[in-house]
Design a protein around this motif. Structure first.
Motif, PDB file in Angstrom:
ATOM      1  N   THR A 234      15.161   2.419 -11.109  1.00 52.47           N
ATOM      2  CA  THR A 234      16.305   1.711 -10.542  1.00 52.47           C
ATOM      3  C   THR A 234      17.004   2.622  -9.540  1.00 52.47           C
ATOM      4  OG1 THR A 234      17.683   2.490 -12.359  1.00 52.47           O
ATOM      5  CG2 THR A 234      16.776   0.275 -12.563  1.00 52.47           C
ATOM      6  N   SER A 235      17.847   1.996  -8.758  1.00 46.95           N
ATOM      7  CA  SER A 235      18.597   2.761  -7.765  1.00 46.95           C
ATOM      8  C   SER A 235      19.957   2.088  -7.584  1.00 46.95           C
ATOM      9  CB  SER A 235      17.810   2.771  -6.456  1.00 46.95           C
ATOM     10  OG  SER A 235      18.632   3.256  -5.427  1.00 46.95           O
ATOM     11  N   ILE A 236      20.991   2.898  -7.527  1.00 45.29           N
ATOM     12  CA  ILE A 236      22.326   2.345  -7.294  1.00 45.29           C
ATOM     13  C   ILE A 236      22.735   2.692  -5.869  1.00 45.29           C
ATOM     14  CG2 ILE A 236      24.749   2.391  -8.020  1.00 45.29           C
ATOM     15  CD1 ILE A 236      23.734   3.147 -10.841  1.00 45.29           C
ATOM     16  N   GLY A 237      23.080   1.654  -5.115  1.00 48.73           N
ATOM     17  CA  GLY A 237      23.439   1.869  -3.718  1.00 48.73           C
ATOM     18  C   GLY A 237      24.842   1.356  -3.435  1.00 48.73           C
ATOM     19  N   GLU A 238      25.176   1.297  -2.153  1.00 45.16           N
ATOM     20  CA  GLU A 238      26.539   0.910  -1.797  1.00 45.16           C
ATOM     21  C   GLU A 238      26.866  -0.527  -2.153  1.00 45.16           C
ATOM     22  OE1 GLU A 238      27.253   1.809   2.292  1.00 45.16           O
ATOM     23  OE2 GLU A 238      27.070   3.968   1.903  1.00 45.16           O
ATOM     24  N   ASP A 239      25.858  -1.390  -2.006  1.00 46.15           N
ATOM     25  CA  ASP A 239      26.151  -2.807  -2.218  1.00 46.15           C
ATOM     26  C   ASP A 239      25.550  -3.332  -3.531  1.00 46.15           C
ATOM     27  OD1 ASP A 239      23.605  -2.466  -1.429  1.00 46.15           O
ATOM     28  OD2 ASP A 239      23.565  -4.177  -0.042  1.00 46.15           O
ATOM     29  N   GLY A 240      25.438  -2.458  -4.512  1.00 42.80           N
ATOM     30  CA  GLY A 240      24.938  -2.926  -5.809  1.00 42.80           C
ATOM     31  C   GLY A 240      23.834  -2.040  -6.334  1.00 42.80           C
ATOM     32  N   TRP A 241      22.922  -2.638  -7.067  1.00 45.00           N
ATOM     33  CA  TRP A 241      21.819  -1.845  -7.600  1.00 45.00           C
ATOM     34  C   TRP A 241      20.520  -2.629  -7.481  1.00 45.00           C
ATOM     35  CZ3 TRP A 241      19.329  -3.046 -12.484  1.00 45.00           C
ATOM     36  CH2 TRP A 241      19.893  -4.119 -13.179  1.00 45.00           C
ATOM     37  N   SER A 242      19.415  -1.901  -7.608  1.00 43.76           N
ATOM     38  CA  SER A 242      18.116  -2.575  -7.488  1.00 43.76           C
ATOM     39  C   SER A 242      17.133  -1.954  -8.472  1.00 43.76           C
ATOM     40  CB  SER A 242      17.588  -2.471  -6.057  1.00 43.76           C
ATOM     41  OG  SER A 242      17.539  -1.111  -5.674  1.00 43.76           O
ATOM     42  N   ALA A 243      16.111  -2.727  -8.769  1.00 49.06           N
ATOM     43  CA  ALA A 243      15.104  -2.274  -9.737  1.00 49.06           C
ATOM     44  C   ALA A 243      13.716  -2.583  -9.225  1.00 49.06           C
ATOM     45  CB  ALA A 243      15.328  -2.965 -11.081  1.00 49.06           C
ATOM     46  N   GLU A 244      12.780  -1.692  -9.542  1.00 50.06           N
ATOM     47  CA  GLU A 244      11.355  -1.967  -9.312  1.00 50.06           C
ATOM     48  C   GLU A 244      10.639  -1.843 -10.647  1.00 50.06           C
ATOM     49  OE1 GLU A 244      10.593  -0.611  -4.707  1.00 50.06           O
ATOM     50  OE2 GLU A 244      10.554   0.938  -6.251  1.00 50.06           O
ATOM     51  N   MET A 245       9.781  -2.823 -10.944  1.00 49.80           N
ATOM     52  CA  MET A 245       9.066  -2.822 -12.223  1.00 49.80           C
ATOM     53  C   MET A 245       7.594  -3.091 -11.960  1.00 49.80           C
ATOM     54  SD  MET A 245      11.897  -5.235 -14.090  1.00 49.80           S
ATOM     55  CE  MET A 245      11.523  -4.938 -15.799  1.00 49.80           C
ATOM     56  N   LEU A 246       6.771  -2.137 -12.351  1.00 47.71           N
ATOM     57  CA  LEU A 246       5.325  -2.306 -12.208  1.00 47.71           C
ATOM     58  C   LEU A 246       4.772  -2.597 -13.597  1.00 47.71           C
ATOM     59  CD1 LEU A 246       2.869  -0.182 -10.129  1.00 47.71           C
ATOM     60  CD2 LEU A 246       2.343  -0.712 -12.515  1.00 47.71           C
TER      61      LEU A 246
ATOM     62  N   LYS B 202       0.830  -1.213   0.000  1.00 50.31           N
ATOM     63  CA  LYS B 202       0.000   0.000   0.000  1.00 50.31           C
ATOM     64  C   LYS B 202       0.861   1.258   0.000  1.00 50.31           C
ATOM     65  CE  LYS B 202      -4.306  -1.845   1.639  1.00 50.31           C
ATOM     66  NZ  LYS B 202      -3.823  -3.263   1.741  1.00 50.31           N
ATOM     67  N   ASP B 203       2.021   1.153   0.683  1.00 46.62           N
ATOM     68  CA  ASP B 203       2.913   2.315   0.742  1.00 46.62           C
ATOM     69  C   ASP B 203       4.014   2.248  -0.320  1.00 46.62           C
ATOM     70  OD1 ASP B 203       3.887   0.055   1.962  1.00 46.62           O
ATOM     71  OD2 ASP B 203       5.067   1.150   3.463  1.00 46.62           O
ATOM     72  N   PHE B 204       3.784   1.397  -1.339  1.00 43.85           N
ATOM     73  CA  PHE B 204       4.787   1.216  -2.389  1.00 43.85           C
ATOM     74  C   PHE B 204       5.044   2.523  -3.137  1.00 43.85           C
ATOM     75  CE2 PHE B 204       5.371   0.353  -7.020  1.00 43.85           C
ATOM     76  CZ  PHE B 204       6.680  -0.094  -6.958  1.00 43.85           C
ATOM     77  N   LYS B 205       6.342   2.818  -3.297  1.00 40.21           N
ATOM     78  CA  LYS B 205       6.721   3.993  -4.058  1.00 40.21           C
ATOM     79  C   LYS B 205       7.717   3.540  -5.117  1.00 40.21           C
ATOM     80  CE  LYS B 205       8.733   8.440  -3.258  1.00 40.21           C
ATOM     81  NZ  LYS B 205      10.047   8.524  -2.661  1.00 40.21           N
ATOM     82  N   LEU B 206       7.415   3.880  -6.364  1.00 38.03           N
ATOM     83  CA  LEU B 206       8.261   3.402  -7.455  1.00 38.03           C
ATOM     84  C   LEU B 206       9.510   4.276  -7.541  1.00 38.03           C
ATOM     85  CD1 LEU B 206       7.980   1.329 -10.041  1.00 38.03           C
ATOM     86  CD2 LEU B 206       7.799   3.487 -11.268  1.00 38.03           C
ATOM     87  N   ASP B 207      10.573   3.831  -6.837  1.00 40.97           N
ATOM     88  CA  ASP B 207      11.802   4.624  -6.852  1.00 40.97           C
ATOM     89  C   ASP B 207      13.030   3.737  -7.044  1.00 40.97           C
ATOM     90  OD1 ASP B 207      11.828   3.296  -4.495  1.00 40.97           O
ATOM     91  OD2 ASP B 207      11.811   5.074  -3.207  1.00 40.97           O
ATOM     92  N   GLY B 208      12.793   2.446  -7.259  1.00 36.48           N
ATOM     93  CA  GLY B 208      13.904   1.540  -7.475  1.00 36.48           C
ATOM     94  C   GLY B 208      14.526   1.023  -6.187  1.00 36.48           C
ATOM     95  N   LYS B 209      14.144   1.639  -5.067  1.00 38.38           N
ATOM     96  CA  LYS B 209      14.708   1.212  -3.783  1.00 38.38           C
ATOM     97  C   LYS B 209      13.752   0.262  -3.088  1.00 38.38           C
ATOM     98  CE  LYS B 209      16.779   5.691  -3.122  1.00 38.38           C
ATOM     99  NZ  LYS B 209      16.389   6.968  -2.556  1.00 38.38           N
ATOM    100  N   LEU B 210      14.269  -0.845  -2.666  1.00 43.24           N
ATOM    101  CA  LEU B 210      13.401  -1.809  -1.985  1.00 43.24           C
ATOM    102  C   LEU B 210      13.440  -1.552  -0.487  1.00 43.24           C
ATOM    103  CD1 LEU B 210      13.853  -2.996  -4.819  1.00 43.24           C
ATOM    104  CD2 LEU B 210      13.869  -5.255  -3.801  1.00 43.24           C
ATOM    105  N   ASP B 211      13.126  -0.282  -0.124  1.00 44.29           N
ATOM    106  CA  ASP B 211      13.299   0.081   1.280  1.00 44.29           C
ATOM    107  C   ASP B 211      11.988   0.203   2.051  1.00 44.29           C
ATOM    108  OD1 ASP B 211      12.445   2.268  -0.095  1.00 44.29           O
ATOM    109  OD2 ASP B 211      14.033   3.638   0.595  1.00 44.29           O
ATOM    110  N   GLU B 212      10.835   0.025   1.371  1.00 42.93           N
ATOM    111  CA  GLU B 212       9.587   0.043   2.129  1.00 42.93           C
ATOM    112  C   GLU B 212       9.543  -1.210   3.010  1.00 42.93           C
ATOM    113  OE1 GLU B 212       9.836   0.285  -1.143  1.00 42.93           O
ATOM    114  OE2 GLU B 212       8.508   1.818  -1.985  1.00 42.93           O
ATOM    115  N   GLU B 213       8.848  -1.059   4.118  1.00 44.12           N
ATOM    116  CA  GLU B 213       8.832  -2.117   5.123  1.00 44.12           C
ATOM    117  C   GLU B 213       8.351  -3.460   4.546  1.00 44.12           C
ATOM    118  OE1 GLU B 213      10.176  -1.568   7.958  1.00 44.12           O
ATOM    119  OE2 GLU B 213       9.760  -3.529   8.842  1.00 44.12           O
ATOM    120  N   PHE B 214       7.300  -3.414   3.693  1.00 49.46           N
ATOM    121  CA  PHE B 214       6.681  -4.679   3.255  1.00 49.46           C
ATOM    122  C   PHE B 214       7.646  -5.559   2.459  1.00 49.46           C
ATOM    123  CE2 PHE B 214       5.979  -2.030  -0.447  1.00 49.46           C
ATOM    124  CZ  PHE B 214       6.142  -2.917  -1.507  1.00 49.46           C
TER     125      PHE B 214
END
Ligand SMILES: [Zn+2]
Length: 804
Positions: free
Chosen positions: A725-737, A606-618
Motif C-alpha cells: 500500500t501507499s499513502i499519498g496526498e489525496d488518499g491511499w492506494s493498494a496493489e494486490m497480486l 510488464k513494468d509492474f512494480k509491487l509498491d502500492g503506487k499506481l504510478d506505472e504508465e499502464f
C-alpha cells in the motif's frame, strides 16, 4: 494381476452350466432347491474364515433356497465339498495360501469339491493399545515406559465390527474368495443394503470348474468410511464385499502428519521450544494442538528418527509417517531457517527444498537401522513439487500423492499429475519407485460446491487407475460419509473398488452390466442420465439449463419403472439426494443480471512494480470500476476506483482510495489481525469458477487478512497474495497480486491458494470490491456492486470479472 476378465468368466460359467452340465453328469451345489454340498472350515478357523462360510451359506440359500451345512468334518452323505479357508483338507489337497498377500485369494476346483482360500489372520491389537475412549492415560503410560520418551500416543482409531467380533485389520483372503465365487454366480453389491443388492434366482447351482488365483492390482484399498465400529452393519458388510484393505500390511497405522506425535505433548513443548517454528518472535506450539515445526532443529530431526524406530520396534509396522502438521505453508522465521524457502516456486513448491531435506535426512538415518521399513511424507501443499537440492531420495522414503481425480476430466490437470508423479519417481532410486495416493471424494459433502449434484465420474476413475497401476501401492480416499452420500458415490466407489482389484478391465462393460442389473427397464434412460452427468456436473453450479437437463433425464428414467419397484426405489433414492439442486436452479434463475461487469487486462503490466503506487504508465491506460454507497448506490463522500490485470498465473488489483490522508483510521499494522475491520480498509470478495468465495482485506498500513468464506469464516486459509500500500496526498492506494492455483486446489489443499482458473467471458469470476471508512461521526461503506443492504456479503450481487 493375472486373470481373465470377470465378464468372460461369468459368460463361460453360464455356457458351462447350460451345455456341459448335462453332457458330463456334472456335480451340483444345489439342485431343485436342495443342498447337495456342504461347507467345510477348519475346527480352529479364524473368525474371518468362519464369517466367510456364513456368507457363502446365506447367499447360496438366497439364490437357490438350498441351505448348505457348515461343518468341520467332511461327511459321507453329502456329495460335494466346498472348502473355505485353510484346513486339514486343503492341506491334504496341497492347496496352499502362500504368497496370497493383501487379500489375494485362490479358487481351486476338483471333481467333487471347490476350495476358496486366502490368508485369514485375526488381528490382535499390538500393545499398548487403548481399550476404550477413557483408556488413554493408561495406554500412554505404557507407551512412555516402552519408549522412554514423551511422544503422542500413536494409534487411537481401532475399529471392531460389532456383532461379528472382527477388526477392520483382520486379514480375510478367504472371504474375498467367497465373494468372488458369489459374483461368478451373478451376485452384485452395488450399494449397501437390500436396495443395492442383486441376487439371481436359480434352483440349480452347478459345481463350477473355476481355477484362478487373484492378486489385487493395488495393495492398499481404503476409503475413509471404513470404520467398522461406527458405521451401520449394512455399510460394513458392503465394505467387506468390496474387498477393501485398510493397509496394515502397507502403511501400518499412520497415513499422514506423523510428526504431530513428536510435537503434540506439553512436556515436549516445554523441554524443546526450538522444535517449534518461530513466527513474529513467538514459537508456535499451539496450531491445531501441535504447533508448527522448525525443520532446522537438529533435535527435532533426531526425535523423529527415534520416534520412527520405536514405532517399528514396538508395533512392527512397515511404515511410519513423519510428515509435518497440516496447513504448514510458511517458513519458520528463526535464524537457522532464514533463506531456506524459495518463493519463486510458488504456493506448491516454495517449501519443497526445506521440508524434503528434513524428511530425506530422517529417512537416511532410519535406513541405517531399519533398511526394510519406510518413512512416509506427502507431496503436498507448499512442498508438492520435487525438491531441487536433493539428487536422489533415500530408498526408504515412501511418497504420497494428494489428488482429486474427479477433476481429471480436464486433460491439463491429468497431465499435471502425470508429470508430477514422474518427476518424483525420477528422484527415487530405481528399485524403490513406489508411492500411494491420498484421494479426495468430498463432493457429496453438503458444504462442497458440488454437494447435491450428480457427480458421477466412472470413466475418469477408470482412466486414472489404469495410469496408476504398477508403481502405486494403493489409495486412501478421504471422503464424505455422512447423509445419503451413497446415492451418488455408490457408483464411484463401486468402480474404484473393482479397479483396485483389476485395473485392466473395460469400464463400459462394467457399466453396461450395472445399468442392466441395477435399473432394469430404465437401463437406457439411466445410462443417458449418468453419461450426461459425467460430462456436465462441473457446469451445474452456474448453468441452469444443464440442471434442467439433469432433472429431465432423471424423470424420463423414473417414468420407465413403477415407483414402488426396486428399480423405482433406487432412482427415488438418487432423486431425493438431488433435491437441493432444484433450489440452486431457482437461485440461478434470479441470476446476476444487471450486475456490473469489469474487464481485467492481459498483456499489460510488464513494468509492474509491487509498491502500492499506481504510478506505472499502464495503470493509466486500462479501465476498471468505481464504488458507490453500498445501500443506496449514490456517490460516496470519498470515491474509490479499481483496475485489474492478469499476469502469468495471477490476478493483480490496483485500488485507489481518495481521502484526506492526514485523517486515515488505521486500526492495526499486523497481518491477520481482526482489528483491521475496526478501521479503514478495502475488501475484495472473489468467487471463482471453483470456489465461492474468498475475502481479502487490506488497510492503508498494508495490514492484510485473507479468509475463505465458503463454509463460514476460515481464517487459516491463505491466498499467498503479495500486497503493498501507499499513502499519498489525496488518499491511499493498494496493489494486490493474487496467485491463482487451479480448480482442484480446494480439494487438494483447502487451506492454501485460490482455487480457480483464469476468468473468461464464458466462465467469469464474480467479485465485489468494497471499502469501509470509519470516522468518529460514522461509517461510510461503498461497493462496486451495491447490495442494497447493510452488508457487502451478498454473492448474488457480485459483478462479473473476466480477462480479455
Ligand atoms: Zn527455524
Amino acid at each position: 494381476m493375472k486373470r481373465s476378465k470377470s465378464t468372460c468368466m461369468i459368460f463361460c460359467l453360464l455356457v458351462a452350466a447350460g451345455l456341459a452340465a448335462e453332457a458330463r453328469g456334472a456335480s451340483f451345489i444345489a439342485k431343485d432347491g436342495n443342498p447337495l454340498a456342504e461347507i467345510i472350515i477348519a475346527t480352529n478357523a479364524p473368525r474371518a474364515a468362519k464369517f466367510a462360510a456364513e456368507e457363502l451359506q446365506a447367499y447360496i440359500e438366497k439364490i437357490s433356497g438350498a441351505k448348505l451345512a457348515i461343518t468341520n468334518e467332511a461327511g459321507k452323505e453329502i456329495p460335494v465339498k466346498i472348502y473355505v479357508g485353510k484346513s486339514k483338507y486343503t492341506d491334504g489337497l496341497k492347496i496352499s495360501d502362500e504368497g496370497l498377500k493383501h487379500g489375494a485369494y485362490k479358487m481351486v476346483p476338483g471333481r467333487d469339491w471347490l476350495a476358496l482360500i486366502g490368508q485369514d489372520k485375526a488381528f490382535t491389537p499390538p500393545e499398548p493399545h487403548m481399550r476404550g475412549r477413557d483408556d488413554l492415560p493408561r495406554a500412554l503410560g505404557e507407551w512412555d515406559k516402552l519408549t522412554g520418551e514423551k511422544f503422542g500416543f500413536p494409534h487411537t482409531q481401532l475399529y471392531k465390527f460389532h456383532g461379528q467380533g472382527f477388526w477392520d485389520y483382520d486379514e480375510r483372503g478367504s472371504l474375498n474368495a467367497v465373494y468372488a465365487f458369489l459374483r461368478s454366480l451373478g451376485v452384485r453389491w452395488y450399494m449397501p443394503g437390500d436396495l443395492g443388492e442383486i441376487v439371481p434366482q436359480k434352483k440349480n447351482i452347478e459345481l463350477p470348474k473355476i481355477e484362478r488365483t487373484v492378486h489385487p492390482d493395488f495393495a492398499l484399498r481404503y476409503p475413509s468410511f471404513m470404520r467398522f465400529g461406527i458405521m451401520s452393519r449394512e455399510n460394513v458388510l458392503w465394505q467387506l464385499r468390496m474387498g477393501f484393505n485398510k493397509g496394515l500390511d502397507v502403511v501400518g497405522f499412520d497415513f499422514a502428519h506423523g510428526m504431530n506425535r513428536v510435537m503434540a505433548r506439553d512436556e515436549m513443548k516445554e523441554a524443546h521450544p526450538d522444535y517449534y517454528a518461530l513466527y513474529n518472535g513467538k514459537r508456535d506450539t499451539v496450531f491445531r494442538g501441535t504447533g508448527k515445526p522448525c525443520l532446522s532443529s537438529e533435535g527435532l530431526l533426531q526425535a523423529n528418527v527415534r520416534y520412527a524406530r520405536k514405532m517399528f520396534d514396538i508395533y512392527g509396522v512397515p511404515h511410519v509417517s513423519t510428515m509435518p502438521q497440516d496447513g504448514y505453508g510458511a517458513l519458520c522465521q528463526c535464524d537457522l531457517c532464514k533463506g531456506k524457502d524459495d518463493p519463486g516456486r510458488g504456493t506448491k513448491g516454495h517449501m519443497s527444498d526445506y521440508v524434503w531435506s528434513f524428511e530425506n535426512r530422517v529417512a537416511q538415518e532410519v535406513f541405517k537401522t531399519h533398511p526394510d521399513r519406510k518413512i512416509g511424507c506427502a507431496a503436498y501443499g507448499a512442498y508438492e513439487l520435487v525438491p531441487t537440492n536433493i539428487s536422489a531420495l533415500s530408498p526408504n522414503l515412501l511418497l504420497t500423492f494428494c489428488q482429486a481425480r474427479r477433476d481429471f476430466y480436464d486433460p491439463k490437470k491429468r497431465q499435471y499429475y502425470a508429470d508430477l508423479r514422474k518427476a518424483w519417481m525420477d528422484k527415487m532410486p530405481e528399485k524403490s519407485r513406489q508411492f500411494w495416493v491420498y484421494e479426495y471424494y468430498l463432493h457429496t459433502k453438503p458444504t462442497s460446491v458440488y454437494g447435491y449434484m450428480p457427480v458421477f465420474y466412472p470413466h475418469t476413475i477408470a482412466g486414472d487407475m489404469r495410469s496408476l497401476k504398477g508403481q502405486c501401492l494403493g489409495e486412501f480416499i478421504d471422503m464424505n460419509w455422512e447423509g445419503n452420500f451413497m446415492a451418488v458415490d455408490h457408483l464411484n466407489l463401486y468402480v474404484t473398488a473393482q479397479y483396485w482389484w483389476d485395473a485392466g478391465q473395460d469400464i463400459d462393460t462394467l457399466l453396461e452390466e450395472y445399468y442392466d442389473l441395477f435399473y432394469g427397464p430404465a437401463r437406457k434412460e439411466m445410462k443417458a442420465f449418468i453419461d450426461y452427468s459425467e460430462a456436465n456436473w462441473m457446469d451445474l453450479r452456474n448453468q441452469p439449463e444443464k440442471i434442467d437437463k439433469v432433472f429431465d433425464l432423471l424423470e424420463k428414467a423414473q417414468g420407465k419403472a413403477p415407483s414402488d419397484s426396486i428399480y423405482g426405489r433406487r432412482m427415488a433414492f438418487l432423486a431425493d439426494y438431488l433435491k437441493p439442486l432444484k433450489d440452486l436452479r431457482a437461485q440461478l434463475a434470479k441470476g446476476r443480471e444487471g450486475n456490473p461487469e469489469a474487464r481485467a487486462y492481459s498483456q499489460v503490466g510488464k513494468d509492474f512494480k509491487l509498491d502500492g503506487k499506481l504510478d506505472e504508465e499502464f495503470w493509466k491506460n486500462i479501465g476498471g470500476g468505481g464504488l458507490s454507497e453500498v445501500q443506496t448506490g449514490t456517490p460516496p463522500a470519498f470515491g474509490t476506483s479499481f483496475k485489474a490485470f492478469w499476469k502469468d498465473n495471477a490476478i493483480v488489483f490496483g485500488i485507489q482510495c481518495r481521502d484526506m490522508s492526514t485523517n486515515l483510521n488505521i486500526a492495526t499494522a499486523r497481518n491477520d489481525d481482526g482489528n483491521l475491520w475496526n478501521g479503514d480498509c478495502v475488501e475484495l470478495l472473489i468467487e471463482t469458477q471453483a470456489h465461492s468465495y474468498y475475502q481479502l482485506s487490506i488497510n492503508p498500513a498494508g495490514a492484510f487478512a485473507d479468509l475463505d468464506r465458503k463454509g463460514g469464516l476460515e481464517t487459516l486459509w491463505s491466498s499467498h497474495a503479495q500486497v503493498a500500500t501507499s499513502i499519498g496526498e489525496d488518499g491511499w492506494s493498494a496493489e494486490m497480486l493474487i496467485p491463482v492455483a487451479d480448480e482442484a486446489q480446494d480439494a487438494v489443499d483447502p487451506l492454501n491458494g485460490l482455487a480457480g482458473r483464469r476468468p473468461t467471458k464464458t466462465y467469469p469470476w464474480y467479485i465485489n470490491v468494497c471499502r469501509q471508512r470509519v470516522r468518529d461521526n460514522g461509517k461510510e461503506d461503498s461497493a462496486w456492486s451495491p447490495t442494497g443492504k447493510n452488508t457487502f456479503h451478498d454473492t448474488l450481487k457480485f459483478g462479473k470479472l473476466y480477462v480479455e
